[in-house]
Motif scaffolding. Structure first.
Motif, short mmCIF file in Angstrom:
data_model
loop_
_atom_site.label_atom_id
_atom_site.label_comp_id
_atom_site.label_asym_id
_atom_site.label_seq_id
_atom_site.Cartn_x
_atom_site.Cartn_y
_atom_site.Cartn_z
N MET A 319 47.06 -19.36 70.60
CA MET A 319 46.23 -18.36 69.92
C MET A 319 45.54 -17.39 70.87
N THR A 320 45.24 -17.82 72.07
CA THR A 320 44.47 -16.95 72.96
C THR A 320 45.14 -15.60 73.25
N PRO A 321 46.46 -15.50 73.33
CA PRO A 321 47.05 -14.16 73.58
C PRO A 321 46.83 -13.18 72.43
N TYR A 322 46.46 -13.67 71.26
CA TYR A 322 46.29 -12.79 70.10
C TYR A 322 44.86 -12.29 69.95
N ALA A 323 43.99 -12.65 70.87
CA ALA A 323 42.59 -12.25 70.76
C ALA A 323 42.48 -10.73 70.60
N SER A 324 41.60 -10.33 69.67
CA SER A 324 41.43 -8.91 69.36
C SER A 324 40.10 -8.73 68.64
N PRO A 325 39.73 -7.50 68.33
CA PRO A 325 38.47 -7.31 67.59
C PRO A 325 38.42 -8.05 66.26
N TRP A 326 39.57 -8.30 65.63
CA TRP A 326 39.56 -9.02 64.34
C TRP A 326 40.00 -10.48 64.48
N MET A 327 40.54 -10.87 65.65
CA MET A 327 40.97 -12.26 65.88
C MET A 327 40.20 -12.78 67.09
N ARG A 328 39.20 -13.63 66.82
CA ARG A 328 38.26 -14.05 67.84
C ARG A 328 38.57 -15.48 68.30
N ILE A 329 38.30 -15.74 69.56
CA ILE A 329 38.48 -17.06 70.14
C ILE A 329 37.10 -17.64 70.45
N ALA A 330 36.90 -18.90 70.04
CA ALA A 330 35.59 -19.51 70.25
C ALA A 330 35.76 -20.99 70.58
N SER A 331 34.87 -21.48 71.46
CA SER A 331 34.88 -22.89 71.85
C SER A 331 33.49 -23.46 71.62
N GLY A 332 33.40 -24.41 70.68
CA GLY A 332 32.10 -25.01 70.39
C GLY A 332 31.43 -24.35 69.20
N ASP A 341 29.76 -14.61 62.73
CA ASP A 341 28.81 -13.54 62.42
C ASP A 341 29.48 -12.18 62.65
N HIS A 342 30.21 -12.07 63.75
CA HIS A 342 30.93 -10.82 64.05
C HIS A 342 31.95 -10.51 62.94
N CYS A 343 32.68 -11.54 62.52
CA CYS A 343 33.74 -11.33 61.52
C CYS A 343 33.17 -10.96 60.15
N LEU A 344 31.93 -11.39 59.87
CA LEU A 344 31.35 -11.10 58.57
C LEU A 344 30.73 -9.72 58.49
N LYS A 345 30.72 -9.02 59.60
CA LYS A 345 30.22 -7.65 59.58
C LYS A 345 31.18 -6.77 58.78
N GLU A 346 30.62 -5.79 58.12
CA GLU A 346 31.43 -4.93 57.25
C GLU A 346 32.50 -4.19 58.01
N GLU A 347 32.16 -3.71 59.23
CA GLU A 347 33.15 -2.95 60.00
C GLU A 347 34.32 -3.84 60.46
N THR A 348 34.02 -5.12 60.75
CA THR A 348 35.09 -6.04 61.15
C THR A 348 36.01 -6.32 59.97
N ALA A 349 35.40 -6.49 58.80
CA ALA A 349 36.20 -6.73 57.59
C ALA A 349 37.12 -5.54 57.32
N ARG A 350 36.58 -4.31 57.47
CA ARG A 350 37.41 -3.12 57.26
C ARG A 350 38.54 -3.07 58.27
N LEU A 351 38.22 -3.39 59.50
CA LEU A 351 39.23 -3.37 60.56
C LEU A 351 40.35 -4.36 60.27
N ALA A 352 39.97 -5.57 59.83
CA ALA A 352 40.98 -6.59 59.54
C ALA A 352 41.88 -6.17 58.39
N LYS A 353 41.31 -5.48 57.41
CA LYS A 353 42.13 -5.05 56.27
C LYS A 353 43.27 -4.14 56.70
N THR A 354 43.07 -3.41 57.77
CA THR A 354 44.13 -2.50 58.24
C THR A 354 44.89 -3.09 59.42
N GLU A 355 44.15 -3.50 60.47
CA GLU A 355 44.81 -3.94 61.70
C GLU A 355 45.48 -5.31 61.58
N ALA A 356 44.85 -6.23 60.87
CA ALA A 356 45.46 -7.55 60.71
C ALA A 356 46.75 -7.42 59.89
#
Length: 728
Positions: A319-332, A341-356
């Protein structure tokens, strides 16, 4: 069949023995269901996925087969079940079989198939398909499988070397395929169309959760030991205002996830998960990070992307090679909370609707299969998967020989000429026509615009003619034509024994063929055991046609109704093609005696050769012409006579279209059959060309020759040089 032993090699052999035992049984009627599927579908190749997992939940193997079916492959997915056999169609060209592996083996053993293997135990079945193209898809760490041991690892190495195409789903799985430089990295993907235009109506069990108005963090997939339940529990505890919706079969203690804002929705069918995903605000891949999960390509990630969702994943290697503004990597837990929290922001949601979604459009199963198909079509031996002979809608003939068992030499006997004319008749009627025959290996030939196909599959051969080989070739004909051919024609009729076919059938009786030197019976039981093939074969055929009255009358002595069922249609001659030479009644300087048939004992070759010396010595103006084909062991005796008598004896063969010229050169034709004769085409052609005919009284020859009227009938032990024969 379920595995009971943990030792891989023992279990593998046990499973394979089970399949072999089932295959040795008479064909089951359920196999005809699968043969009918072959006849009802148009496809470019056949794909088999042996038993490993159930159809649901749909993961990588299921999606690979769905895409192959969409590309025109006929696909069979085998499920493990204790329920009765069932073949259910999922999509065009895609069938899921319940308890159907043995039937599938029986139906497809004579076909070339692509075996998709993702679990090495599947090859216990896969190896039993004689003409297989193997696609070995490594989708998990081998240590993940419960029966992992040195035996499994050894089988993996063998399969890796033999497979025609090798793919692996995660980069770290390359360690299992390093010996194959051509191994293809093939990560998972999504079917974008399945996640588009999802109905707005929420599932009933999701509606109460939606009513809270809280953000929904979603997950779908297996909830097994690799699922980080502690992580999810911490997230839910720290964010009581978030709702965690977990979809999938639960394989861990559900108490670990017992919180009011964690909702275990249970297993859902594939076509339902997008209905839930539509209402997710973000999605997670909360896997423990270890050697096993580092070798996993999560299908759910690509499906999340197809749903236009922002994603937070544990830092597993794939998964780590796919990291992007809409695909986040987290440990813990803390990092996960921050990224969510970042993903629930409105701008992230809009970005995912197009970029994802744009990302998912480039990561489809269709694109993955393009690469696989390139490898399949380029593989050295994979061409055979695309080369199955299709008898659908054709008249399919089963013969013992039309060509020799190597497919190299045409015998040009009466039965062969009969089939050529039958093929011409079918052609005039607009029907396809194909001849299947015994063979020593798989081959296809085209003779006089007729396809001739060897029945041999998987090492069968006709070098030894036994009851076992007779049964084997009959079954192979059934496997290759049942429920597909328009009509089965058995030439001769007894080739229908013992299994027959589900296809409408006609048996051709070319004469009594069991009146040979082996016909010596101590009692009725011995007679029945030897002749049961001839009697039961007649009963199996839908219709029976005999070329002579002798056969029909014989059958009536065995089975009155069967004898009455037979239609007598004598053999024939084209009187325009076979006509006398001009002045054929006028005497000539030399008299030609013609032997116009296959050169071997049943047709009276040696009876003729026995008379040659005496006739040529007594009649200096007589010549012999031997016109036909034969094995070297027989023709060598004719060649010996040629060395003795020179040009007074000729040995040659002619195409069927030129045989009339041989009769026109002749004055007397010999039809000295010893056994196995119907209404001889050679006899009819000789008569039509004005030859004086000497024939034995064997089989159907008395139907053609009236003694001392249109020829001579002699006993099969008569000397051809005797006074009676000389009356011609």
């Amino acid at each position: 069949m379920t595995a009971e032993r943990t030792d891989f090699a023992t279990n593998y052999l046990s499973r394979q023995h089970y399949y072999r035992t089932l295959l040795a049984r008479p064909p089951e009627t359920t196999a005809l269901t699968l043969m009918k599927i072959l006849g009802e579908n148009t496809y470019k190749a056949i794909v088999v996925y042996p038993e490993a997992v159930d159809w649901e939940p749909q993961q990588r193997p299921q999606h690979l087969l769905r895409e192959m079916a969409a590309r025109g492959y006929l696909c069979f997915f085998c499920e493990s079940s204790k329920e009765p056999f069932e073949a259910r169609q999922i999509e065009p060209n895609l069938y899921v079989l319940r308890r159907g592996e043995a039937e599938l083996l029986s139906a497809l053993r004579s076909q070339s198939v692509i075996v998709l293997c993702t679990w090495i135990m599947q090859m216990a079945l896969g190896e039993l398909f004689p003409h297989r193209t193997v696609w070995y898809d490594i989708l998990d760490d081998l240590t993940f499988f419960s029966q992992y041991d040195e035996g499994m690892l050894q089988k993996h190495r063998e399969l890796l070397q033999r497979a025609d195409v090798v793919t692996y789903s995660a980069r770290k799985l390359l360690s299992y395929a390093e010996s194959r430089a051509d191994a293809l990295y093939l990560p998972n993907a999504a079917r974008l169309e399945d996640f588009a235009d999802v109905p707005a109506e929420a599932p009933d069990d999701l509606k109460p959760i939606l009513a809270s108005g809280s953000p929904i963090i979603g997950y779908f997939g297996a909830i097994e030991p690799w699922f980080d339940a502690k992580l999810i529990a911490k997230l839910a505890q720290k964010r009581p205002d978030w709702q965690f919706v977990l979809i999938g079969k639960i394989g861990i203690d559900p108490g670990k996830l017992a919180q009011s804002n964690i909702h275990l929705m249970g297993f859902k069918m594939y076509k339902q998960i997008m209905l839930y995903a539509r209402y997710f605000h973000a999605a997670v891949i909360p896997f423990l990070v270890n050697e096993v999960t580092d070798r996993v390509s999560p299908v759910k990630f690509f499906e999340y992307a197809a749903s236009g969702l922002p994603v937070v994943s544990a830092p597993i290697a794939e998964m780590t090679p796919y990291a992007s503004p809409w695909m986040r990597i987290a440990s813990g837990a803390n990092a996960f909370l921050a990224e969510l929290d970042h993903c629930l922001k409105e701008e992230t949601a809009r970005l995912a609707k197009t970029e994802a979604v744009r990302f998912a459009r480039e990561q489809t199963w269709a694109k993955r299969l393009e690469k696989v198909e390139e490898r399949l079509t380029a593989a050295a031996n994979a061409w055979k998967a695309y080369a199955n002979y299709d008898p659908a809608g054709k008249v399919a003939v089963m013969a013992t020989t039309f060509l020799d068992f190597e497919g190299e030499r045409f015998y040009s006997g009466g039965a062969e000429r009969y089939l050529i004319d039958l093929g011409r008749l079918c052609e005039r009627m607009g029907l396809g026509f194909v001849i299947y025959q015994y063979g020593n290996y798989p081959w296809v030939r085209r003779i006089r615009n007729i396809d001739v196909v060897s029945l041999s599959r998987g090492g069968q051969h006709a070098r030894e003619f036994t009851f076992s080989s007779v049964k084997m070739f009959n079954r192979l004909f059934r496997e290759q034509t049942a429920e597909r051919a328009l009509l089965a024609v058995y030439s001769a009729y007894f080739n229908a024994w013992p299994h027959g076919t589900a296809t409408p059938s006609i048996g051709i009786i070319h004469g009594v063929s069991w009146d040979n030197p082996a016909a010596k019976y101590k009692d009725g039981s011995a007679f029945w055991e030897i002749n049961r093939r001839f009697i039961e074969g007649a009963r199996i055929c839908g219709e029976l046609v005999s070329v002579d009255t002798n056969s029909a009358n014989w059958f009536q002595t065995i089975d009155y109704e069967l004898g009455r069922k037979i239609k007598v249609i004598p053999n024939y001659v084209d009187a325009e093609a076979f006509s006398p030479r001009k002045g054929f009644l006028e005497p000539r300087d030399r008299t030609v005696i013609l032997y116009p048939r296959r050169l071997y004992k049943p047709r009276g070759l040696y009876m003729t050769l026995d008379a040659v010396d005496r006739i040529l010595e007594k009649y200096p103006s007589v010549d012999f012409h031997f016109v036909g084909n034969g094995d070297a062991a027989d023709t060598v005796h004719v060649e010996e006579k040629i060395r003795k008598w020179g040009n007074r004896i000729r040995l040659y063969s002619l195409p069927l279209e030129e045989m009339a010229s041989a009769y026109r050169q002749a004055d007397i034709a010999l039809i000295p059959t010893l056994f196995s004769e119907g209404t001889s085409l050679s006899c009819l052609e000789a008569m039509a060309c004005g030859n004086a005919v000497i024939a034995t009284r064997i089989g159907g020859l008395p139907d053609l020759v009236i003694h001392d009227y249109n020829g001579l009938l002699i006993e099969p032990n008569t000397k051809l040089s005797s006074r009676r024969s000389r009356s011609c």
